[in-house]
Design a protein around this motif. Structure first.
Motif, PDB file in Angstrom:
ATOM      1  N   THR A  74      14.921  -8.077   1.499  1.00 54.77           N
ATOM      2  CA  THR A  74      14.552  -8.710   0.226  1.00 54.77           C
ATOM      3  C   THR A  74      13.743  -9.978   0.455  1.00 54.77           C
ATOM      4  O   THR A  74      12.730 -10.221  -0.199  1.00 54.77           O
ATOM      5  CB  THR A  74      15.827  -9.020  -0.583  1.00 54.77           C
ATOM      6  N   TYR A  75      14.205 -10.803   1.401  1.00 56.37           N
ATOM      7  CA  TYR A  75      13.533 -12.080   1.643  1.00 56.37           C
ATOM      8  C   TYR A  75      12.250 -11.919   2.444  1.00 56.37           C
ATOM      9  O   TYR A  75      11.398 -12.799   2.438  1.00 56.37           O
ATOM     10  CB  TYR A  75      14.489 -13.033   2.359  1.00 56.37           C
ATOM     11  N   ASP A  76      12.120 -10.811   3.149  1.00 51.98           N
ATOM     12  CA  ASP A  76      10.908 -10.526   3.910  1.00 51.98           C
ATOM     13  C   ASP A  76       9.963  -9.722   3.014  1.00 51.98           C
ATOM     14  O   ASP A  76      10.363  -8.724   2.436  1.00 51.98           O
ATOM     15  CB  ASP A  76      11.271  -9.728   5.165  1.00 51.98           C
ATOM     16  N   ASP A  77       8.719 -10.127   2.908  1.00 51.71           N
ATOM     17  CA  ASP A  77       7.762  -9.477   2.003  1.00 51.71           C
ATOM     18  C   ASP A  77       7.094  -8.250   2.602  1.00 51.71           C
ATOM     19  O   ASP A  77       6.165  -7.703   2.012  1.00 51.71           O
ATOM     20  CB  ASP A  77       6.675 -10.483   1.587  1.00 51.71           C
ATOM     21  N   THR A  78       7.532  -7.798   3.774  1.00 52.12           N
ATOM     22  CA  THR A  78       6.843  -6.689   4.427  1.00 52.12           C
ATOM     23  C   THR A  78       6.870  -5.429   3.566  1.00 52.12           C
ATOM     24  O   THR A  78       5.837  -4.782   3.326  1.00 52.12           O
ATOM     25  CB  THR A  78       7.485  -6.403   5.791  1.00 52.12           C
ATOM     26  N   ILE A  79       8.055  -5.033   3.084  1.00 54.36           N
ATOM     27  CA  ILE A  79       8.184  -3.820   2.268  1.00 54.36           C
ATOM     28  C   ILE A  79       7.433  -3.980   0.957  1.00 54.36           C
ATOM     29  O   ILE A  79       6.714  -3.072   0.511  1.00 54.36           O
ATOM     30  CB  ILE A  79       9.671  -3.515   2.008  1.00 54.36           C
ATOM     31  N   LYS A  80       7.598  -5.149   0.351  1.00 48.16           N
ATOM     32  CA  LYS A  80       6.944  -5.388  -0.936  1.00 48.16           C
ATOM     33  C   LYS A  80       5.427  -5.328  -0.790  1.00 48.16           C
ATOM     34  O   LYS A  80       4.727  -4.716  -1.608  1.00 48.16           O
ATOM     35  CB  LYS A  80       7.374  -6.748  -1.474  1.00 48.16           C
ATOM     36  N   THR A  81       4.888  -5.956   0.247  1.00 50.38           N
ATOM     37  CA  THR A  81       3.427  -5.961   0.462  1.00 50.38           C
ATOM     38  C   THR A  81       2.911  -4.552   0.723  1.00 50.38           C
ATOM     39  O   THR A  81       1.877  -4.136   0.197  1.00 50.38           O
ATOM     40  CB  THR A  81       3.085  -6.872   1.649  1.00 50.38           C
ATOM     41  N   ALA A  82       3.651  -3.807   1.566  1.00 52.87           N
ATOM     42  CA  ALA A  82       3.223  -2.442   1.879  1.00 52.87           C
ATOM     43  C   ALA A  82       3.218  -1.571   0.622  1.00 52.87           C
ATOM     44  O   ALA A  82       2.305  -0.758   0.415  1.00 52.87           O
ATOM     45  CB  ALA A  82       4.144  -1.839   2.927  1.00 52.87           C
ATOM     46  N   TYR A  83       4.224  -1.726  -0.224  1.00 49.72           N
ATOM     47  CA  TYR A  83       4.293  -0.901  -1.440  1.00 49.72           C
ATOM     48  C   TYR A  83       3.196  -1.308  -2.425  1.00 49.72           C
ATOM     49  O   TYR A  83       2.616  -0.463  -3.108  1.00 49.72           O
ATOM     50  CB  TYR A  83       5.672  -1.044  -2.079  1.00 49.72           C
ATOM     51  N   THR A  84       2.901  -2.600  -2.510  1.00 50.53           N
ATOM     52  CA  THR A  84       1.829  -3.062  -3.395  1.00 50.53           C
ATOM     53  C   THR A  84       0.496  -2.462  -2.971  1.00 50.53           C
ATOM     54  O   THR A  84      -0.305  -2.012  -3.810  1.00 50.53           O
ATOM     55  CB  THR A  84       1.754  -4.601  -3.365  1.00 50.53           C
ATOM     56  N   LYS A  85       0.238  -2.413  -1.653  1.00 51.23           N
ATOM     57  CA  LYS A  85      -1.014  -1.813  -1.167  1.00 51.23           C
ATOM     58  C   LYS A  85      -1.039  -0.318  -1.456  1.00 51.23           C
ATOM     59  O   LYS A  85      -2.087   0.241  -1.794  1.00 51.23           O
ATOM     60  CB  LYS A  85      -1.156  -2.062   0.338  1.00 51.23           C
ATOM     61  N   TYR A  86       0.123   0.308  -1.331  1.00 53.09           N
ATOM     62  CA  TYR A  86       0.175   1.751  -1.609  1.00 53.09           C
ATOM     63  C   TYR A  86      -0.136   2.039  -3.069  1.00 53.09           C
ATOM     64  O   TYR A  86      -0.849   2.988  -3.394  1.00 53.09           O
ATOM     65  CB  TYR A  86       1.567   2.280  -1.252  1.00 53.09           C
ATOM     66  N   VAL A  87       0.406   1.213  -3.965  1.00 53.68           N
ATOM     67  CA  VAL A  87       0.119   1.396  -5.390  1.00 53.68           C
ATOM     68  C   VAL A  87      -1.375   1.250  -5.655  1.00 53.68           C
ATOM     69  O   VAL A  87      -1.955   1.947  -6.493  1.00 53.68           O
ATOM     70  CB  VAL A  87       0.939   0.391  -6.225  1.00 53.68           C
TER      71      VAL A  87
END
Length: 585
Positions: A74-87
């Motif tokens: 949650t605190y690391d933006d790696t998953i969030k950033t990757a999903y944003t790029k995928y969208v």
């Protein structure tokens, strides 16, 4: 040796002491019979309580560590950033690689989890997962997770919000956490299959455990049984009600963890009563003989032996030649002590002699191996020839002679040093490769992958060039086109160097390589083979300068690729700093 006098008095004193000791000892035994059992029960209770508290504390720490690890997603933006790029670009491959790489780095080497699963709330049918790589024998069944847990977790996760939930499906315990965006809305769910053997390993330390049960938030139950002195986790459901005599509740990151413990030390208490009775009877019967035996043992055996043991400790501490000054009275220990003193003096003399011989032998063996390469005077001759080539405007010839001169300079070891920097080794290799490139032209491709941090590492001189030469002679020379790759990196405090070339190893080559790399654990085996002289030279210098941990291996990775790998242990090199000082490691 003088005879000791007053023997009759000694025996009289022993008889008096024996009589006077038996009466009070009998009274003590009668009193101890009643108090011993109470004291032992208190100690057993204290031992059980302490072991339970330690087990609870350890389990609480393990659970908190597991929950702390889950927060990283949650605190690391790696998953969030990757999903944003995928969208934005719908690149599923990039998303898959990023998520799997993240799961491996964060959780693949965490022994608190057997496996980690992740899915995005918009696409719950796609599951990313990574298993525990610390346990090579652990195989995670993704289909088992899909069949038993995934559908239910996909339906339950929204109710968690930003909290952590624990669920048991089948024999697996799962820890579930939502990964939320900036508006605290879940866009992904991370599911960790807990390694119960690690998280709850503290239960194994509870003494005289009969049964145990752990409840997390009054919903998840982990049960253990201590039958036959072996603690086992019960799988496949609850084992029924147990007469738990101890309960303890703690908090782990906001979650309530309740421990219920049942212990049984009745067998030990029964044994203790029987042992106490036997001890009492044996004490009454053996006390007089025991007293005499202890005295005789101390006087004739224990004291002389302690003196010898003390002397050996001085020897182990480096005081070779140490002798025992006070000689014992008994003839056997007198002879043994006298021989020890003689042996100690001989060891001191022989050690000094052997140590000097070993230093001389090592220096001689290193110099003998180096002397197999062309003599020193050829270098000076080539320098003169190179000068004449320049005068005649033959630059290409001059450059080749200069390269050969560099190689001969290394071979003749003008500085007299057994080691040099990795950067110097690459200079010798570059000189050799330049000569090869002039001979082969486009037939040879050379690639280097050397970490900058190893350039100043001290390595045995001429450790790399013979391997490159071997790669050419036995690999590249038989092909229309070939490739040589040089690699070097650090593994902890060890330095690894690889020379990879296109080619194959025949059965005949393998036999010759084995013959060249013969080592019986103490010394190098002599052989008369004229094949693979370069690698034999490298291997021998490795063993002489680096000891048994230094190694050279030659093997095929696939049909058309051969790798020669050198491992230099931490004792085999140093780092040369910019100020010119050398730090041994």
């Amino acid at each position: 040796m003088k005879k000791s006098k007053g023997r009759s008095l000694k025996w009289s004193l022993l008889i008096i002491i024996a009589i006077c000791w038996l009466v009070p000892f009998s009274v003590i035994l009668l009193y101890a019979r009643d108090s011993l059992s109470n004291t032992m029960r208190e100690k057993m209770e204290s031992t059980i309580t302490s072991s339970v508290e330690n087990a609870v504390s350890h389990t609480q720490e393990q659970l908190e560590s597991a929950m702390d690890a889950s927060r990283a997603s949650t605190y690391d933006d790696t998953i969030k950033t990757a999903y944003t790029k995928y969208v934005a670009n719908s690149d599923e491959i990039m998303l898959y690689d990023t998520v799997n790489q993240y799961l491996m780095q964060q959780y693949g080497y965490n022994n608190l989890f057997n496996a980690t699963f992740l899915f995005f709330t918009r696409h719950p049918e796609t599951i990313y997962y990574e298993s525990n790589r610390l346990d090579a024998g652990e195989i995670v069944n993704l289909q088992e997770y899909k069949d038993q847990a995934h559908e239910q977790i996909a339906a339950l996760h929204e109710a968690l919000g930003t909290s952590i939930g624990f669920y048991r499906f089948g024999d697996a315990l799962y820890m579930v956490r939502n990964i939320v965006d900036s508006s605290f809305q879940p866009f992904a769910v991370i599911v960790m299959e807990c390694n119960e053997d690690t998280i709850f390993e503290g239960i194994d330390t509870i003494v005289w455990l009969q049964a145990a049960q752990i409840e997390i938030d009054q919903t998840v139950t982990v049960q253990y049984t201590g039958e036959n002195g072996t603690v086992k986790r019960i799988t496949g459901g609850a084992s029924g009600a147990e007469p738990y005599d101890r309960t303890q509740t703690v908090k782990a990151s906001g979650h309530t963890v309740r421990f219920s413990i049942a212990t049984d030390n009745s067998a030990l208490e029964n044994d203790m009563v029987g042992v106490g009775k036997t001890y009492f009877l044996m004490g009454l019967l053996m006390i007089p003989m025991l007293v005499f035996t202890l005295w005789a043992y101390y006087h004739f055996v224990s004291r002389p032996m302690d003196a010898l043991l003390e002397a050996t400790e001085h020897m182990e501490a480096g005081e070779r030649g140490y002798t025992v000054t006070k000689m014992p009275a008994s003839r056997e220990f007198y002879d043994l002590t006298d021989r020890f003193n003689s042996m100690s003096k001989q060891i001191e003399s022989q050690f000094n002699h052997i140590y000097q011989e070993q230093i001389a032998l090592q220096d001689a063996r290193v110099q003998a191996l180096r002397s197999q390469i062309n003599p020193h005077f050829l270098n000076n001759t080539l320098e003169a020839v190179a000068w004449e080539a320049r005068m005649g405007n033959s630059d290409k010839v001059a450059r080749m002679i200069e390269a050969l001169s560099v190689m001969l300079d290394a071979a003749t070891a003008r500085g007299g040093l057994a080691r040099g920097t990795m950067q110097q080794e690459l200079v010798y290799v570059d000189a050799y490769l330049y000569i090869l490139s002039e001979r082969l032209g486009d037939r040879l491709t050379v690639t280097k992958e050397m970490d900058d941090q190893i350039m100043r590492a001290l390595v045995p001189c001429l450790i790399l060039q013979p391997l490159v030469e071997n790669a050419y002679e036995h690999g590249i020379a038989q092909q229309q086109h070939g490739e040589i790759k040089l690699r070097g990196w650090m593994e902890g405090s060890d330095l690894v160097i690889e020379v990879e070339n296109t080619g194959t190893i025949t059965d005949k080559d393998r036999a010759r390589i084995r013959e060249a790399l013969m080592w019986n654990g103490e010394s190098l085996k002599e052989n008369n083979t004229q094949s693979y002289i370069g690698i034999r030279n490298v291997y021998r210098r490795l063993k002489i300068l680096c000891g048994q941990r230094g190694s050279l291996d030659i093997f095929e990775t696939r049909h058309d690729t051969v790798i020669a790998r050198i491992l230099l242990p931490d004792i085999a090199f140093a780092v040369l700093y910019a100020d010119g000082k050398m730090s041994q490691r």
